[in-house]
Design a protein around this motif. Structure first.
Motif, PDB file in Angstrom:
ATOM      1  N   GLN A 129      -3.003   1.643 -10.854  1.00  0.00           N
ATOM      2  CA  GLN A 129      -1.647   1.411 -11.269  1.00  0.00           C
ATOM      3  C   GLN A 129      -1.492   1.265 -12.772  1.00  0.00           C
ATOM      4  O   GLN A 129      -2.474   1.408 -13.487  1.00  0.00           O
ATOM      5  CB  GLN A 129      -1.181   0.213 -10.508  1.00  0.00           C
ATOM      6  CG  GLN A 129      -1.406  -1.044 -11.252  1.00  0.00           C
ATOM      7  CD  GLN A 129      -0.111  -1.640 -11.541  1.00  0.00           C
ATOM      8  OE1 GLN A 129       0.516  -2.039 -10.666  1.00  0.00           O
ATOM      9  NE2 GLN A 129       0.349  -1.652 -12.723  1.00  0.00           N
ATOM     10  N   LEU A 133      -1.240  -3.712 -16.124  1.00  0.00           N
ATOM     11  CA  LEU A 133      -1.759  -4.614 -15.103  1.00  0.00           C
ATOM     12  C   LEU A 133      -3.285  -4.600 -15.043  1.00  0.00           C
ATOM     13  O   LEU A 133      -3.883  -5.247 -14.206  1.00  0.00           O
ATOM     14  CB  LEU A 133      -1.195  -4.240 -13.731  1.00  0.00           C
ATOM     15  CG  LEU A 133       0.303  -4.454 -13.569  1.00  0.00           C
ATOM     16  CD1 LEU A 133       0.746  -3.921 -12.216  1.00  0.00           C
ATOM     17  CD2 LEU A 133       0.678  -5.911 -13.720  1.00  0.00           C
ATOM     18  N   THR A 139      -7.750  -9.666 -13.041  1.00  0.00           N
ATOM     19  CA  THR A 139      -6.538  -8.917 -12.725  1.00  0.00           C
ATOM     20  C   THR A 139      -6.869  -7.634 -11.985  1.00  0.00           C
ATOM     21  O   THR A 139      -6.190  -7.256 -11.033  1.00  0.00           O
ATOM     22  CB  THR A 139      -5.766  -8.580 -14.016  1.00  0.00           C
ATOM     23  OG1 THR A 139      -5.427  -9.790 -14.687  1.00  0.00           O
ATOM     24  CG2 THR A 139      -4.497  -7.811 -13.708  1.00  0.00           C
ATOM     25  N   VAL A 142      -7.415  -8.281  -8.344  1.00  0.00           N
ATOM     26  CA  VAL A 142      -6.149  -8.504  -7.645  1.00  0.00           C
ATOM     27  C   VAL A 142      -5.439  -7.182  -7.402  1.00  0.00           C
ATOM     28  O   VAL A 142      -4.914  -6.927  -6.310  1.00  0.00           O
ATOM     29  CB  VAL A 142      -5.239  -9.465  -8.451  1.00  0.00           C
ATOM     30  CG1 VAL A 142      -3.855  -9.542  -7.828  1.00  0.00           C
ATOM     31  CG2 VAL A 142      -5.861 -10.853  -8.511  1.00  0.00           C
ATOM     32  N   VAL A 143      -5.433  -6.314  -8.425  1.00  0.00           N
ATOM     33  CA  VAL A 143      -4.774  -5.014  -8.283  1.00  0.00           C
ATOM     34  C   VAL A 143      -5.454  -4.179  -7.203  1.00  0.00           C
ATOM     35  O   VAL A 143      -4.800  -3.557  -6.361  1.00  0.00           O
ATOM     36  CB  VAL A 143      -4.765  -4.251  -9.628  1.00  0.00           C
ATOM     37  CG1 VAL A 143      -4.247  -2.830  -9.433  1.00  0.00           C
ATOM     38  CG2 VAL A 143      -3.909  -4.984 -10.650  1.00  0.00           C
ATOM     39  N   ALA A 146      -4.401  -5.320  -3.850  1.00  0.00           N
ATOM     40  CA  ALA A 146      -3.050  -4.856  -3.539  1.00  0.00           C
ATOM     41  C   ALA A 146      -3.048  -3.377  -3.185  1.00  0.00           C
ATOM     42  O   ALA A 146      -2.373  -2.941  -2.251  1.00  0.00           O
ATOM     43  CB  ALA A 146      -2.125  -5.123  -4.729  1.00  0.00           C
ATOM     44  N   LEU A 193       3.443  -1.591  -4.857  1.00  0.00           N
ATOM     45  CA  LEU A 193       2.288  -2.242  -5.461  1.00  0.00           C
ATOM     46  C   LEU A 193       2.675  -3.582  -6.074  1.00  0.00           C
ATOM     47  O   LEU A 193       1.972  -4.579  -5.922  1.00  0.00           O
ATOM     48  CB  LEU A 193       1.675  -1.322  -6.517  1.00  0.00           C
ATOM     49  CG  LEU A 193       0.409  -1.826  -7.200  1.00  0.00           C
ATOM     50  CD1 LEU A 193      -0.691  -2.108  -6.172  1.00  0.00           C
ATOM     51  CD2 LEU A 193      -0.082  -0.836  -8.236  1.00  0.00           C
ATOM     52  N   GLN A 194       3.814  -3.603  -6.767  1.00  0.00           N
ATOM     53  CA  GLN A 194       4.275  -4.852  -7.367  1.00  0.00           C
ATOM     54  C   GLN A 194       4.544  -5.906  -6.290  1.00  0.00           C
ATOM     55  O   GLN A 194       4.236  -7.087  -6.476  1.00  0.00           O
ATOM     56  CB  GLN A 194       5.559  -4.595  -8.174  1.00  0.00           C
ATOM     57  CG  GLN A 194       5.366  -3.744  -9.416  1.00  0.00           C
ATOM     58  CD  GLN A 194       4.697  -4.509 -10.551  1.00  0.00           C
ATOM     59  OE1 GLN A 194       4.370  -5.672 -10.413  1.00  0.00           O
ATOM     60  NE2 GLN A 194       4.493  -3.842 -11.676  1.00  0.00           N
ATOM     61  N   HIS A 196       3.079  -6.165  -3.309  1.00  0.00           N
ATOM     62  CA  HIS A 196       1.795  -6.656  -2.808  1.00  0.00           C
ATOM     63  C   HIS A 196       1.110  -7.553  -3.837  1.00  0.00           C
ATOM     64  O   HIS A 196       0.487  -8.554  -3.479  1.00  0.00           O
ATOM     65  CB  HIS A 196       0.892  -5.484  -2.441  1.00  0.00           C
ATOM     66  CG  HIS A 196       1.249  -4.829  -1.142  1.00  0.00           C
ATOM     67  ND1 HIS A 196       1.193  -5.494   0.066  1.00  0.00           N
ATOM     68  CD2 HIS A 196       1.696  -3.572  -0.859  1.00  0.00           C
ATOM     69  CE1 HIS A 196       1.575  -4.682   1.025  1.00  0.00           C
ATOM     70  NE2 HIS A 196       1.878  -3.506   0.500  1.00  0.00           N
ATOM     71  N   LEU A 197       1.229  -7.195  -5.116  1.00  0.00           N
ATOM     72  CA  LEU A 197       0.647  -8.022  -6.168  1.00  0.00           C
ATOM     73  C   LEU A 197       1.284  -9.411  -6.191  1.00  0.00           C
ATOM     74  O   LEU A 197       0.598 -10.426  -6.322  1.00  0.00           O
ATOM     75  CB  LEU A 197       0.824  -7.350  -7.529  1.00  0.00           C
ATOM     76  CG  LEU A 197      -0.145  -6.218  -7.871  1.00  0.00           C
ATOM     77  CD1 LEU A 197       0.320  -5.489  -9.129  1.00  0.00           C
ATOM     78  CD2 LEU A 197      -1.551  -6.729  -8.035  1.00  0.00           C
ATOM     79  N   ARG A 201      -0.686 -12.969  -5.563  1.00  0.00           N
ATOM     80  CA  ARG A 201      -0.697 -14.012  -6.588  1.00  0.00           C
ATOM     81  C   ARG A 201      -0.105 -15.311  -6.053  1.00  0.00           C
ATOM     82  O   ARG A 201      -0.563 -16.394  -6.407  1.00  0.00           O
ATOM     83  CB  ARG A 201       0.072 -13.527  -7.818  1.00  0.00           C
ATOM     84  CG  ARG A 201      -0.738 -12.526  -8.635  1.00  0.00           C
ATOM     85  CD  ARG A 201       0.091 -11.780  -9.634  1.00  0.00           C
ATOM     86  NE  ARG A 201      -0.744 -10.895 -10.453  1.00  0.00           N
ATOM     87  CZ  ARG A 201      -0.266  -9.896 -11.166  1.00  0.00           C
ATOM     88  NH1 ARG A 201       1.013  -9.645 -11.182  1.00  0.00           N
ATOM     89  NH2 ARG A 201      -1.098  -9.150 -11.881  1.00  0.00           N
TER      90      ARG A 201
END
Length: 203
Positions: A129, A133, A139, A142-143, A146, A193-194, A196-197, A201
């Protein structure tokens, strides 16, 4: 083993000045050109396949299938894109075939499949992505988590755009969709994606 789909790898080699010559020789059926094409692009195609299927052996199989198909169809290559984009298009369809085979296998073996396995394979999604990010190892993890929750087409379009750094026009060729459709898919993919992120978080 977890795969970092966001790791930079230089998969997209800079197009050399003799790319057009290579394409012409491919179209002419030059066997040496085919060997040169494999030597030049096999690593990039492998990395792309690995991101899409997340299994090294399956990725190797897809690379072999991709180049076999490329050699058979080289004379029909129109040269409207780079050789790498052409190969990525073939690889993309081989990956799609791979997931279709998996789906058929699941249907045949459904009575003996573990629930956790079904959950993993029902969502064959792992993708990258936007650069903002991807700033730290934490990070990135985490990405990647997601990305693993995204549907197949969302994953693929994000891989091609943000890892392979392809243009909308190139992605359109690879995915056999119009540029406008790709733009819409990218918008939906980024939003998903945002979402799920945000969930990861908050969790």
């Amino acid at each position: 083993m977890a795969i970092d789909l966001l790791a930079p790898d230089g998969a997209r080699a800079a197009e050399s000045g003799d790319e057009s010559d290579l394409i012409q020789r491919l179209r002419a059926g030059d066997k040496r050109a085919c060997a040169e094409c494999i030597d030049r692009h096999s690593a990039g195609v492998y990395r792309l396949a690995l991101r899409m299927v997340s299994d090294p052996q399956e990725a190797e199989d897809i690379v072999q299938e991709t180049f076999l198909a490329a050699l058979k169809s080289a004379k029909g290559f129109k040269g409207r894109s780079s050789a790498y984009t052409w190969l990525c298009s073939i690889a993309y369809h081989k990956v799609a075939d791979h997931y279709r085979r998996q789906s058929r296998e699941r249907k045949r073996m459904v009575s003996g499949i573990d629930v956790d396995t079904v959950d993993d394979t029902e969502n064959p999604g792992r993708q990258p992505q936007p650069d903002s990010l991807i700033e730290s190892a934490e990070t990135r993890q985490v990405v990647n988590e997601a990305l693993a929750k995204l549907p197949w087409d969302y994953r693929q379009v994000l891989i091609l755009k943000y890892v392979e750094e392809m243009s909308v026009a190139e992605i359109s060729q690879i995915m056999d969709r119009s540029p406008k459709s790709i733009e819409g898919l990218l918008t939906r993919s980024r939003k998903a994606l945002q979402t799920h992120l945000a969930g990861l978080r908050e969790g």
